[in-house]
Design a protein around this motif. Structure first.
Motif, PDB file in Angstrom:
ATOM      1  N   LYS A  47      24.257  -6.464  35.526  1.00 62.04           N
ATOM      2  CA  LYS A  47      23.551  -6.823  36.846  1.00 62.04           C
ATOM      3  C   LYS A  47      23.990  -5.933  38.157  1.00 62.04           C
ATOM      4  CE  LYS A  47      22.190 -10.375  40.112  1.00 62.04           C
ATOM      5  NZ  LYS A  47      22.449 -11.954  40.329  1.00 62.04           N
ATOM      6  N   GLY A  48      23.101  -5.418  38.935  1.00 58.93           N
ATOM      7  CA  GLY A  48      23.586  -4.694  40.291  1.00 58.93           C
ATOM      8  C   GLY A  48      23.676  -3.079  40.031  1.00 58.93           C
ATOM      9  N   GLU A  49      23.983  -2.731  38.787  1.00 58.57           N
ATOM     10  CA  GLU A  49      24.026  -1.471  38.466  1.00 58.57           C
ATOM     11  C   GLU A  49      22.618  -0.666  38.545  1.00 58.57           C
ATOM     12  OE1 GLU A  49      25.339   1.599  34.922  1.00 58.57           O
ATOM     13  OE2 GLU A  49      26.524   0.000  35.173  1.00 58.57           O
ATOM     14  N   VAL A  50      22.700   0.846  39.190  1.00 58.81           N
ATOM     15  CA  VAL A  50      21.707   1.600  39.323  1.00 58.81           C
ATOM     16  C   VAL A  50      21.928   2.917  38.743  1.00 58.81           C
ATOM     17  CG1 VAL A  50      20.233   2.611  41.193  1.00 58.81           C
ATOM     18  CG2 VAL A  50      21.257   0.335  41.536  1.00 58.81           C
ATOM     19  N   GLU A  51      20.859   3.470  38.090  1.00 56.21           N
ATOM     20  CA  GLU A  51      21.095   4.592  37.306  1.00 56.21           C
ATOM     21  C   GLU A  51      19.848   5.712  37.935  1.00 56.21           C
ATOM     22  OE1 GLU A  51      23.260   6.101  35.383  1.00 56.21           O
ATOM     23  OE2 GLU A  51      24.183   4.426  34.788  1.00 56.21           O
ATOM     24  N   THR A  52      20.244   6.615  38.405  1.00 58.32           N
ATOM     25  CA  THR A  52      19.185   7.519  38.815  1.00 58.32           C
ATOM     26  C   THR A  52      18.522   8.472  37.370  1.00 58.32           C
ATOM     27  OG1 THR A  52      20.509   9.237  39.311  1.00 58.32           O
ATOM     28  CG2 THR A  52      19.882   7.630  41.269  1.00 58.32           C
ATOM     29  N   PHE A  53      17.464   9.070  37.660  1.00 58.95           N
ATOM     30  CA  PHE A  53      16.797  10.023  36.654  1.00 58.95           C
ATOM     31  C   PHE A  53      15.704  11.084  37.064  1.00 58.95           C
ATOM     32  CE2 PHE A  53      14.306   6.187  36.956  1.00 58.95           C
ATOM     33  CZ  PHE A  53      12.922   6.818  36.893  1.00 58.95           C
ATOM     34  N   THR A  54      15.650  11.977  35.955  1.00 57.73           N
ATOM     35  CA  THR A  54      14.607  12.829  36.320  1.00 57.73           C
ATOM     36  C   THR A  54      13.978  13.071  34.995  1.00 57.73           C
ATOM     37  OG1 THR A  54      15.193  13.932  38.282  1.00 57.73           O
ATOM     38  CG2 THR A  54      13.849  15.187  36.967  1.00 57.73           C
ATOM     39  N   LEU A  55      12.800  12.821  34.380  1.00 56.12           N
ATOM     40  CA  LEU A  55      12.309  12.944  33.416  1.00 56.12           C
ATOM     41  C   LEU A  55      11.124  14.128  33.518  1.00 56.12           C
ATOM     42  CD1 LEU A  55      12.067   9.108  32.699  1.00 56.12           C
ATOM     43  CD2 LEU A  55      13.838  10.637  32.045  1.00 56.12           C
ATOM     44  N   SER A  56      11.019  14.954  32.575  1.00 53.55           N
ATOM     45  CA  SER A  56      10.153  15.971  32.607  1.00 53.55           C
ATOM     46  C   SER A  56       9.650  16.518  31.574  1.00 53.55           C
ATOM     47  CB  SER A  56      10.641  16.993  33.518  1.00 53.55           C
ATOM     48  OG  SER A  56      11.879  17.679  32.685  1.00 53.55           O
ATOM     49  N   GLY A  57       8.323  17.190  31.604  1.00 56.10           N
ATOM     50  CA  GLY A  57       7.653  17.737  30.586  1.00 56.10           C
ATOM     51  C   GLY A  57       6.451  18.458  30.750  1.00 56.10           C
ATOM     52  N   ASP A  58       5.849  19.078  29.973  1.00 59.74           N
ATOM     53  CA  ASP A  58       4.587  19.728  30.225  1.00 59.74           C
ATOM     54  C   ASP A  58       3.394  19.066  30.651  1.00 59.74           C
ATOM     55  OD1 ASP A  58       6.029  22.110  29.370  1.00 59.74           O
ATOM     56  OD2 ASP A  58       5.252  22.210  27.358  1.00 59.74           O
ATOM     57  N   GLY A  59       2.737  19.259  31.465  1.00 66.28           N
ATOM     58  CA  GLY A  59       1.444  18.523  31.643  1.00 66.28           C
ATOM     59  C   GLY A  59       1.461  17.917  33.052  1.00 66.28           C
ATOM     60  N   TYR A  60       0.375  17.098  33.447  1.00 69.41           N
ATOM     61  CA  TYR A  60       0.185  16.391  34.660  1.00 69.41           C
ATOM     62  C   TYR A  60       0.051  14.825  34.827  1.00 69.41           C
ATOM     63  CZ  TYR A  60      -0.984  21.134  35.632  1.00 69.41           C
ATOM     64  OH  TYR A  60      -0.994  22.664  35.751  1.00 69.41           O
ATOM     65  N   THR A  61       0.348  14.561  33.379  1.00 69.32           N
ATOM     66  CA  THR A  61       0.314  13.018  33.572  1.00 69.32           C
ATOM     67  C   THR A  61       1.494  12.409  32.737  1.00 69.32           C
ATOM     68  OG1 THR A  61      -1.963  12.924  33.296  1.00 69.32           O
ATOM     69  CG2 THR A  61      -1.173  10.829  32.669  1.00 69.32           C
ATOM     70  N   ALA A  62       2.112  11.294  32.952  1.00 71.95           N
ATOM     71  CA  ALA A  62       3.262  10.804  32.187  1.00 71.95           C
ATOM     72  C   ALA A  62       2.959   9.229  31.976  1.00 71.95           C
ATOM     73  CB  ALA A  62       4.582  10.799  33.101  1.00 71.95           C
ATOM     74  N   TYR A  63       3.240   8.653  31.012  1.00 68.12           N
ATOM     75  CA  TYR A  63       3.011   7.226  30.678  1.00 68.12           C
ATOM     76  C   TYR A  63       4.500   6.865  30.922  1.00 68.12           C
ATOM     77  CZ  TYR A  63      -1.434   8.022  29.367  1.00 68.12           C
ATOM     78  OH  TYR A  63      -3.006   8.481  29.279  1.00 68.12           O
ATOM     79  N   VAL A  64       4.861   6.057  31.831  1.00 72.67           N
ATOM     80  CA  VAL A  64       6.157   5.834  32.308  1.00 72.67           C
ATOM     81  C   VAL A  64       6.260   4.151  32.185  1.00 72.67           C
ATOM     82  CG1 VAL A  64       7.958   5.745  34.271  1.00 72.67           C
ATOM     83  CG2 VAL A  64       6.101   7.542  33.991  1.00 72.67           C
ATOM     84  N   TYR A  65       7.408   3.700  31.383  1.00 70.59           N
ATOM     85  CA  TYR A  65       7.719   2.486  30.923  1.00 70.59           C
ATOM     86  C   TYR A  65       8.825   1.727  31.570  1.00 70.59           C
ATOM     87  CZ  TYR A  65       4.520   3.416  27.117  1.00 70.59           C
ATOM     88  OH  TYR A  65       3.720   3.978  26.440  1.00 70.59           O
ATOM     89  N   LEU A  66       8.660   0.823  32.314  1.00 77.78           N
ATOM     90  CA  LEU A  66      10.110   0.019  32.746  1.00 77.78           C
ATOM     91  C   LEU A  66      10.331  -0.953  31.845  1.00 77.78           C
ATOM     92  CD1 LEU A  66      12.358  -0.533  34.766  1.00 77.78           C
ATOM     93  CD2 LEU A  66      10.699  -1.996  35.984  1.00 77.78           C
ATOM     94  N   THR A  67      11.558  -1.047  31.359  1.00 79.00           N
ATOM     95  CA  THR A  67      12.048  -2.147  30.131  1.00 79.00           C
ATOM     96  C   THR A  67      13.149  -2.756  30.665  1.00 79.00           C
ATOM     97  OG1 THR A  67      13.083  -0.446  28.987  1.00 79.00           O
ATOM     98  CG2 THR A  67      11.025  -0.813  28.664  1.00 79.00           C
ATOM     99  N   ASN A  68      13.316  -4.147  30.322  1.00 83.32           N
ATOM    100  CA  ASN A  68      14.609  -4.415  30.348  1.00 83.32           C
ATOM    101  C   ASN A  68      14.856  -5.172  28.770  1.00 83.32           C
ATOM    102  OD1 ASN A  68      16.708  -6.120  31.538  1.00 83.32           O
ATOM    103  ND2 ASN A  68      15.583  -7.935  31.764  1.00 83.32           N
ATOM    104  N   LYS A  69      15.655  -4.672  28.118  1.00 86.24           N
ATOM    105  CA  LYS A  69      16.136  -4.872  26.710  1.00 86.24           C
ATOM    106  C   LYS A  69      17.589  -4.990  26.612  1.00 86.24           C
ATOM    107  CE  LYS A  69      13.088  -1.200  25.277  1.00 86.24           C
ATOM    108  NZ  LYS A  69      12.834  -0.275  24.175  1.00 86.24           N
TER     109      LYS A  69
END
Length: 124
Positions: free
Chosen positions: A102-124
């Motif tokens: 709890k309280g931890e924050v992670e930064t990210f950059t996710l990338s790939g070819d194209g103009y659309t991404a299906y982005v998921y927020l999960t809590n597992k």
């Protein structure tokens, strides 16, 4: 079928599978993975989703045929689970580091070819 009945039928179907439109994005909560959220993200779009135990922010930008989804994910609950952002871009998976405890924050950059991404927020 009348136009009104057709619209009502489509609205009922959308509600039954948990699909909502939000500023042009498609948002889906998946009953099998309770609390997860999926957002179809396109160029120049910002999102701030929240699920039980996690929250995130990301912005999508496009350059020369590639999409870049940059942001952060935070674990907001001491539930033993971790917040994570995953993106399906052009058939390939990209994943952030897991944010926990709890309280931890992670930064990210996710990338790939194209103009659309299906982005998921999960809590597992």
């Amino acid at each position: 079928m009348s136009r009104t009945r057709s619209h009502l039928r489509h609205a009922a179907i959308a509600a039954s599978v948990g699909v909502t439109s939000l500023t042009g994005a498609v948002v889906t909560t998946t009953p099998a993975a309770a609390g997860d959220i999926t957002i179809q993200t396109v160029c120049n779009q910002e999102m701030s989703p929240v699920v039980g135990g996690a929250r995130a922010y990301w912005k999508a930008e496009c350059d020369d045929g590639d999409i870049f989804v940059t942001g952060w994910v935070e674990d907001t609950s001491a539930d033993g689970k971790c917040g994570q952002v995953e993106a399906l871009i052009n058939g390939l998976w990209e994943r952030s580091r897991k944010a926990c405890p709890k309280g931890e924050v992670e930064t990210f950059t996710l990338s790939g070819d194209g103009y659309t991404a299906y982005v998921y927020l999960t809590n597992k």
